[in-house]
Write an enzyme that holds these catalytic residues in place. Structure first.
Site, PDB file in Angstrom:
ATOM      1  N   CYS A   1      -0.333  -0.925  -7.822  1.00 45.67           N
ATOM      2  CA  CYS A   1      -1.578  -0.926  -6.960  1.00 45.67           C
ATOM      3  C   CYS A   1      -2.526   0.028  -7.422  1.00 45.67           C
ATOM      4  O   CYS A   1      -2.216   1.348  -7.942  1.00 45.67           O
ATOM      5  CB  CYS A   1      -0.967  -0.289  -5.554  1.00 45.67           C
ATOM      6  SG  CYS A   1      -2.520   0.008  -4.337  1.00 45.67           S
TER       7      CYS A   1
ATOM      8  N   CYS B   1      -3.402   7.255  -3.022  1.00 44.86           N
ATOM      9  CA  CYS B   1      -2.831   7.192  -1.656  1.00 44.86           C
ATOM     10  C   CYS B   1      -1.465   7.817  -1.692  1.00 44.86           C
ATOM     11  O   CYS B   1      -1.416   8.751  -0.640  1.00 44.86           O
ATOM     12  CB  CYS B   1      -2.721   5.540  -1.446  1.00 44.86           C
ATOM     13  SG  CYS B   1      -1.654   5.176  -0.257  1.00 44.86           S
TER      14      CYS B   1
ATOM     15  N   CYS C   1       3.452   4.675  -1.632  1.00 46.30           N
ATOM     16  CA  CYS C   1       4.416   4.104  -2.447  1.00 46.30           C
ATOM     17  C   CYS C   1       4.906   4.745  -3.548  1.00 46.30           C
ATOM     18  O   CYS C   1       4.531   4.638  -4.575  1.00 46.30           O
ATOM     19  CB  CYS C   1       3.873   2.282  -2.803  1.00 46.30           C
ATOM     20  SG  CYS C   1       3.425   1.478  -1.516  1.00 46.30           S
TER      21      CYS C   1
ATOM     22  N   CYS D   1      -3.477  -4.078   1.044  1.00 46.86           N
ATOM     23  CA  CYS D   1      -2.525  -3.191   0.503  1.00 46.86           C
ATOM     24  C   CYS D   1      -1.379  -4.065   0.562  1.00 46.86           C
ATOM     25  O   CYS D   1      -1.060  -5.043   1.174  1.00 46.86           O
ATOM     26  CB  CYS D   1      -2.313  -2.050   1.565  1.00 46.86           C
ATOM     27  SG  CYS D   1      -0.763  -1.163   1.594  1.00 46.86           S
TER      28      CYS D   1
ATOM     29  N   TYR E   1      18.968   9.282  21.030  1.00 44.79           N
ATOM     30  CA  TYR E   1      17.505   9.239  20.260  1.00 44.79           C
ATOM     31  C   TYR E   1      17.080   7.807  20.298  1.00 44.79           C
ATOM     32  O   TYR E   1      16.887   7.234  19.351  1.00 44.79           O
ATOM     33  CB  TYR E   1      17.887   9.735  18.665  1.00 44.79           C
ATOM     34  CG  TYR E   1      18.489  10.851  18.585  1.00 44.79           C
ATOM     35  CD1 TYR E   1      17.980  12.134  18.525  1.00 44.79           C
ATOM     36  CD2 TYR E   1      20.032  11.016  18.400  1.00 44.79           C
ATOM     37  CE1 TYR E   1      18.444  13.248  18.223  1.00 44.79           C
ATOM     38  CE2 TYR E   1      20.673  11.949  18.220  1.00 44.79           C
ATOM     39  CZ  TYR E   1      19.935  13.325  18.277  1.00 44.79           C
ATOM     40  OH  TYR E   1      20.624  14.510  17.929  1.00 44.79           O
TER      41      TYR E   1
ATOM     42  N   ASP F   1      20.537   7.407  16.643  1.00 44.56           N
ATOM     43  CA  ASP F   1      19.617   7.059  15.607  1.00 44.56           C
ATOM     44  C   ASP F   1      18.377   8.416  15.539  1.00 44.56           C
ATOM     45  O   ASP F   1      17.495   8.309  15.811  1.00 44.56           O
ATOM     46  CB  ASP F   1      18.703   5.753  15.848  1.00 44.56           C
ATOM     47  CG  ASP F   1      17.507   5.334  15.163  1.00 44.56           C
ATOM     48  OD1 ASP F   1      17.636   5.826  13.869  1.00 44.56           O
ATOM     49  OD2 ASP F   1      16.752   4.496  15.379  1.00 44.56           O
TER      50      ASP F   1
ATOM     51  N   CYS G   1      17.831   7.429   8.960  1.00 45.07           N
ATOM     52  CA  CYS G   1      16.601   7.361   7.962  1.00 45.07           C
ATOM     53  C   CYS G   1      16.687   8.197   6.890  1.00 45.07           C
ATOM     54  O   CYS G   1      15.546   8.421   6.158  1.00 45.07           O
ATOM     55  CB  CYS G   1      15.344   7.174   8.697  1.00 45.07           C
ATOM     56  SG  CYS G   1      15.199   8.555   9.553  1.00 45.07           S
TER      57      CYS G   1
END
Ligand code: SAH
Length: 386
Positions: A6, A12, A15, A89, A242, A311, A338
């Site tokens: 990109c 930015c 990514c 995007c 959570y 979570d 995560c």
């Protein structure tokens, strides 16, 4: 899939894996999870996306004016307050991007100025667009620095004219001086003020303030795997720790005897209770409290629990939570994470305290970024009989 980087990627910074093609990204994440979690058991193959582009169903753009007076909208340049103008995007929903570009082009003719933080003048601060992956409903939230909105009806008309697929438009008034995007007041300008989406057969109400996974397609795979691993038969007492707006717990409730959702954020619990009503789920209740404290209290009162679904945020779980979990001693534990680093730390504790890792499966919920989700099934170790 081969991707061309990109043009905005450096400014930015969103990514981080921009320069890898998608297969390499998946290999990179597989290796990362393997390195951190391979010691606990076999890491299954990561579940990637067939099409890893434009998956973000929640798109946010900051509005501003350049020195030469041009209106821009997009993301803040990494660690600064300069806005990088974004037209489209690679990872954002394309309709959402188009709506934001339209709003940018409409502003001059309505004499609406973006908000200027230094001068404290102007009106429009941010635009947030949420698209219901399965419902197709689209919500546009115009975040303004004051409660007025000049030529409100004409603005709404012009926006709907360009994008008749928008199902609701909300003005959110944000008079704060910190970096929070949304303020507290929502004023519906068109439609019902929220959207509905479905996930794993349950219905969810998404308001401007609601937390909802940004990549519903992959979330569906992740949650289905979590529920399958929990191996629910309809007899279990389940804790969804959570729980956010109750998504996982509500899906589990269909297959369990009862579910208790625990969540710290009051607004998330409000949404969770609403979602329970919406799904006519009568075997689920929610408490608004620290998950560690609730677990400790339950352990102290010798309560029983068969399955814990958890979570936690990126920081992982607290010592208090994990110690109480071991005391509560559920048969099965499904840990959705995560952050594989804190997951590894928490697994070390759990495997030293009577649990065995049975399955480790990574999911790619955020292609092109360095993030990776993992679901892990743990079972209570059988005591060795001599
Ligand atoms: N399971 C949900 C949300 C997961 S995000 C979903 O998939 O939609 C993690 C959630 O943990 C957030 O909603 C956050 O508010 C909540 N949280 C953070 N710390 C907490 C704590 N100490 N006790 C309970 N909930 C907490």
């Amino acid at each position: 899939m081969k991707n061309t980087p990109c043009p905005l990627s450096k400014k930015c910074g969103g990514c981080q894996l921009q320069n890898m093609d998608y297969d390499r990204q998946l290999k990179y994440k597989q290796a990362l999870v393997g390195k951190l979690l391979g010691g606990f058991g076999k890491v299954e193959r990561i579940k990637g996306m067939d099409d890893p582009t434009h998956y973000r169903c929640k798109v946010q753009a900051a509005f501003g004016t350049t020195r030469s007076g041009k209106i821009v909208s997009g993301v803040y340049q990494s660690s600064s307050h300069r806005i990088v103008n974004v037209d489209s995007c690679l990872i954002e929903n394309e309709k959402a991007d188009a709506v934001i570009v339209t709003i940018r082009s409409l502003l001059p003719s309505f004499k609406i100025r973006p908000y200027d933080e230094d001068k404290r003048a102007g009106l429009l601060r941010h635009v947030l667009v949420r698209v219901g992956q399965n419902s197709g409903e689209i919500m546009v939230v115009l975040v303004t620095a004051s409660s007025q909105f000049p030529s409100k009806n004409d603005f709404v008309k012009a926006l709907l004219n360009a994008h008749p697929e928008i199902t609701t438009i909300v003005q959110n008034v944000n008079i704060r001086r910190d970096s929070m995007v949304l303020g507290e007041i929502d004023k519906p300008m068109f439609g019902k003020g929220y959207i509905i989406d479905t996930l794993c057969g349950c219905t969810f109400k998404i308001s401007p303030q609601s937390f909802y996974q940004v990549n519903p397609k992959q979330t569906e795979h992740l949650y289905n795997a979590a529920i399958e691993l929990a191996h629910l038969t309809g007899e279990e007492r389940v804790i969804d720790a959570y729980c956010g707006t109750g998504t996982i717990g509500l899906i589990a409730a269909k297959h369990a005897k009862e579910v208790l959702g625990v969540e710290l954020s009051e607004s998330a619990v409000r949404d969770a209770r609403l979602n329970a009503k919406l799904n006519k789920a009568e075997n689920i209740r929610f408490v608004c409290a620290d998950a560690g404290e609730v677990m400790e209290e339950m352990a102290a009162q010798n309560e029983s629990c068969d399955v814990v679904l958890m979570d936690p945020p990126r920081a992982g779980s607290s010592k208090q939570f994990l110690e109480s979990l071991v005391r509560l001693s559920p048969e099965r534990l499904v840990y959705i994470s995560c952050n594989p680093e804190t997951l590894a730390r928490d697994l070390r504790f759990l495997t030293k305290n009577g649990y065995k890792v049975k399955k480790i499966k990574p999911f790619d919920l955020f292609p092109f970024t360095k993030h990776v989700e993992t679901v892990v099934l743990l079972k209570k170790e059988e005591p060795i009989l001599r």
